[in-house]
Structure formats: C-alpha cells, structure tokens
Design an enzyme around this catalytic site. Structure first.
Site, PDB file in Angstrom:
ATOM      1  N   CYS A 241      -1.412   2.854  -9.492  1.00  0.00           N
ATOM      2  CA  CYS A 241      -1.070   3.535  -8.248  1.00  0.00           C
ATOM      3  C   CYS A 241       0.259   4.272  -8.308  1.00  0.00           C
ATOM      4  CB  CYS A 241      -1.079   2.536  -7.098  1.00  0.00           C
ATOM      5  SG  CYS A 241      -2.616   1.587  -7.028  1.00  0.00           S
TER       6      CYS A 241
ATOM      7  N   HIS B 101       5.351   2.645   0.076  1.00  0.00           N
ATOM      8  CA  HIS B 101       4.074   2.350  -0.580  1.00  0.00           C
ATOM      9  C   HIS B 101       3.169   1.598   0.400  1.00  0.00           C
ATOM     10  CE1 HIS B 101       1.348   1.941  -3.892  1.00  0.00           C
ATOM     11  NE2 HIS B 101       1.376   0.628  -3.858  1.00  0.00           N
TER      12      HIS B 101
ATOM     13  N   GLU C  15       8.794  -4.840  -0.789  1.00  0.00           N
ATOM     14  CA  GLU C  15       9.256  -3.471  -0.574  1.00  0.00           C
ATOM     15  C   GLU C  15      10.198  -3.368   0.613  1.00  0.00           C
ATOM     16  OE1 GLU C  15       7.622   1.125  -0.292  1.00  0.00           O
ATOM     17  OE2 GLU C  15       6.272  -0.498   0.315  1.00  0.00           O
TER      18      GLU C  15
ATOM     19  N   LYS D  65      -0.450   5.171   4.465  1.00  0.00           N
ATOM     20  CA  LYS D  65      -1.732   4.605   4.021  1.00  0.00           C
ATOM     21  C   LYS D  65      -2.474   3.956   5.190  1.00  0.00           C
ATOM     22  CE  LYS D  65      -0.546   3.614  -0.813  1.00  0.00           C
ATOM     23  NZ  LYS D  65       0.887   4.028  -0.772  1.00  0.00           N
TER      24      LYS D  65
ATOM     25  N   HIS E 294      -5.691   3.999   0.581  1.00  0.00           N
ATOM     26  CA  HIS E 294      -4.941   3.976  -0.680  1.00  0.00           C
ATOM     27  C   HIS E 294      -5.687   4.786  -1.734  1.00  0.00           C
ATOM     28  CE1 HIS E 294      -2.391   2.904  -3.826  1.00  0.00           C
ATOM     29  NE2 HIS E 294      -2.416   1.591  -3.778  1.00  0.00           N
TER      30      HIS E 294
ATOM     31  N   PHE F 204      -0.539  -1.594 -10.186  1.00  0.00           N
ATOM     32  CA  PHE F 204      -0.908  -2.791 -10.927  1.00  0.00           C
ATOM     33  C   PHE F 204      -0.257  -2.737 -12.316  1.00  0.00           C
ATOM     34  CE2 PHE F 204      -5.233  -4.030  -8.802  1.00  0.00           C
ATOM     35  CZ  PHE F 204      -4.543  -4.429  -7.674  1.00  0.00           C
TER      36      PHE F 204
END
Length: 436
Positions: free
Chosen positions: A186, A326, A337, A358, A363, A424
């Site tokens: 991502c 994110h 975050e 998002k 996503h 990831f």
C-alpha cells in the site's frame, strides 16, 4: 537530524543542493476512483462527504465474510483506449492508462511534444498486485477445462505483470526515459512519486508520469484479504464500514482505481507556461521491521518517515496545515499513526487538520498513495480539506487530540501538506507538498 539540528544531516544538505538546481512541480493529475472517474468528479464527491462502499456486483460473494467494497462505477475504457488495445490489458492497466490520459491532457503536454527529448521523459507507475484479474481468470479457465495440457492465453503474462501499466503508458506517449514499477504493497505509488521527485531533482528527467493502479475486487482479492481478517465485515451497513479512529472500526474496505500525476521540473514547467498545482518538495521512507502484515504498535518508524519527509522538504512541523492520513480503519493501524502524528506535531495540534479519505474511497492498495497525493495537492490548490466520514465515537484508547475534520469539509489556506502511506511488510512512505 542525527546531529541535533533539524536541517543538519549530510543527506539533507545534499537534498538542499539538488533542490536549488531542480525543484519539482505537479502540473497534471488524473483519477479513476470509486468516488468519481475524473479529478473533478472525485473532488466534488470528497468535499460532499459521499462514500462509495456498497454491495459487490462483480461476482457472487454471498458466502464470503465480506460482501461489499468500493467499486469503480461507470468506467468505460473506450473513452481512452481503442477496443483492440483494451482487449490486451488487464483492468488495472486500463485504469492506469485512463488516469494517465487524463493527467496528460490536464498538464497540456500535447503541444510541447515537438521539442522534447523522449529520453528525458519517463514513467514510474506502481501496483501492489498487478493483473490479479488476468491471473485468476486464466487459472479458473484451465481448471475448468479438465485438460491435462497447459492451455493459457499468450496475453496472460503481459496482462498480469505489475510493470506492464508503466510500459503501456510509455508506448502510448513515446516516453523513452526511465520506466518501471514500484511494488511495496500500500506504499507502492507513494514510493513511485518519491522516486520521480528524486530523479528530477538529480537532473535525470524533465517529466515523469507517476502514480499507481489496482483492480483487486474479485474472488481472489476479497477472499485473500478476508482470510487475513483485514476487511470490515459490516455487511448490514457497508456505507459506514470505513470509520477511521472509531471505537467500532473492524477493518478496511477494499477499493480499486488509479491516479496519475505529471511530475515535472519547475524550470521545465515554467518555460512552457504550465499551470502548477503545487511543489513536490519532500519524501520520507522507513520500515517497521516488525511483522509481515501488522504495523509496529509504537509508531516510531511512522514518526520517522514523517520527520524525514519534513527534513527533506526543509519544512518545520508547524508549517504543515493538513495531513491526509493512511487511516485504514483497522484496529491495529489507526493507533500507531495518530500517536506518531501527535508526537511529531505536538506544538501545532491546535491548528493542524487531518483526515482519512479512505472513509469515502476505500483502500486502493498500490494505488492509494497516488490518489491521496492528488487529494492532498488539491487541498493546497483549492484551499479545502475533505472530511473523515462515518467516525461517530472516537476510540478513547487512541487519545485523539488533533482535529480529524469529521463529517464536513473545511475551508483553509494551506501552505504545506503531507500524506502518509503504509504497506504490508512494514513499508512506510510520507510525501510533502507545498504551495508555489
């Protein structure tokens, strides 16, 4: 930063020298997304707080744990490709080509083609997965054929590989400079943009089409992420499923689409009289080095990525007016975050706005960094911050002390903004843009 000064590291001093020679501008953008298939449509939907999550229409998912996603709607590749071209492309490449075509036109690049050196124009276009639809379709056809002999389409490999979108864009526009894909889950398209910025800074290119594309809404994509328990299972109310920082968040909502940005040296852009959206001025990259899918719970690598991006841009934390987070709406991801943001920006929390878009787009995996970069650039250019939607009860465990821009867009003069993308494997990327 290691020697105690904000701008003191050798890497930063080198970056400063490069920027004096080659500043970097964003001169065009294009979007295919769940909230709109043009930049204008997507931006209008985001400012209105319209989300795209709805039941999946692509396949029968009645037995799946998650039965909804943020699908691209009303997409017609023949607006940008002829029928023969489209047939040889996976959906992710069709999205990429369409977004790139929009960006090319938006930057008014057609008229300057007569004098350009094609070896100084390039493409860096990302995908986290690539042509997963092609791979799935070919394997299913083979399994159903009952034949022991391998029978696969000769187009299978060129449709499937994750770099083919970059190659196809180069073919269309005769771009003979650097051409490759970045693959970091991502964070993929954020890495593509940072690479483009640095190559232009170094004088290796004049113009680069950078971005990312993903088309994962199929049996394999939904089934695979569902098996990881990464997806929301709010099937009774999909429209509110993506709810960053909410105490009842239960996973991310899968999205799809593409975004392309024309990244150009400022001198080149000014010499041709280009409209400039913003300056791409900094990037930071780190790794969690912790787990294959989970972020590090202390958020130190996220904080470092943001700090490196600020350092690279020679911008103090207090100068940032907006952060596109994110913010995937996962139980494990949102906390590190927001904690990192609140530590790094502790002296400006009263004036800082953040949001998680998002919550509306879902996503886009490898395409998310490019889409959210486009959103961040427009926030600077338009002086508007899109909201975070669906967040009703902020999780008290997160101790949120920054303005999440809940429910409604905010008008604000923004001189500098940043966007975060985490993948990831613990791969983190932060990008900084500023007004010119």
């Amino acid at each position: 930063m290691d020697d105690g000064s904000f701008f003191g590291s050798p890497v930063t001093r080198l970056g400063s020298i490069m920027r004096e020679l080659n500043r970097v501008a964003v001169t065009g953008m294009g979007v295919i997304s769940p909230v709109g298939n043009t930049l204008k449509e997507a931006w209008s939907a985001l400012l209105a707080g319209r989300g795209a999550a709805a039941p999946i229409t692509r396949f029968d998912c009645s037995e799946f744990k998650t039965r909804f996603a943020c699908e691209v709607k009303g997409f017609d590749p023949l607006k940008y490709l002829d029928a023969k071209e489209a047939k040889t492309m996976d959906l992710y490449t069709q999205y990429a080509m369409s977004a790139a075509a929009q960006a090319w036109d938006d930057a008014a690049l057609n008229w300057c083609g007569c004098d350009r050196d094609p070896f100084r124009w390039g493409v860096i276009f990302a995908s986290g997965i690539g042509g997963i639809n092609t791979l799935q379709d070919e394997l299913v056809k083979y399994a159903r054929s009952g034949s022991a002999k391998p029978r696969f389409s000769p187009f299978m490999v060129p449709k499937m590989i994750a770099n083919i979108a970059a190659g196809a864009i180069a073919v269309k526009y005769d771009l003979r400079g650097m051409n490759y894909a970045t693959v970091s889950a991502c964070a993929s398209s954020s890495h593509a943009l940072i690479d483009a910025m640095n190559l232009i800074r170094l004088g290796k290119a004049d113009v680069i089409i950078a971005g990312g594309s993903e088309a994962p809404i199929n049996v394999t994509g939904v089934g695979g992420f569902g098996a990881l328990r990464a997806l929301s299972e709010r099937n009774d109310d999909p429209a509110t499923a993506s709810r960053p920082f909410d105490r009842d968040r239960d996973g991310f909502v899968l999205g799809e689409g593409a975004a392309a940005l024309i990244i150009e040296s400022l001198d080149h852009a000014q010499s041709r009289g280009a409209r400039i959206y913003a300056e791409l001025c900094g990037g930071g990259m780190t790794a969690d080095a912790f787990h294959s899918t989970l972020p590090h719970p202390d958020g130190t690598s996220v904080e470092k990525a943001m700090a490196l991006a600020l350092d690279d841009a020679e911008i103090n934390p207090e100068e940032i007016g907006y952060i596109n987070l994110h913010a995937t709406s996962t139980p494990a991801g949102d906390g590190p975050e927001i904690g990192a943001v609140q530590r790094l920006f502790k002296n400006s929390l009263d004036t800082l706005h953040v949001s998680g878009t998002k919550s509306m787009t879902g996503h886009l995996l490898g395409g998310t960094g490019a889409l959210e970069s486009a959103i961040t650039v427009l926030s600077i250019h338009k002086g508007m911050i899109p909201p975070t939607i669906n967040t009703v009860n902020i999780d008290p465990v997160l101790d949120v002390r920054v303005d999440l821009t809940l429910g409604k867009a905010v008008e604000k003069n923004i001189n500098a903004a940043m966007t975060n993308s985490f993948g990831f494997g613990g791969q983190n990327a932060t990008i900084v843009f500023k007004k010119i």
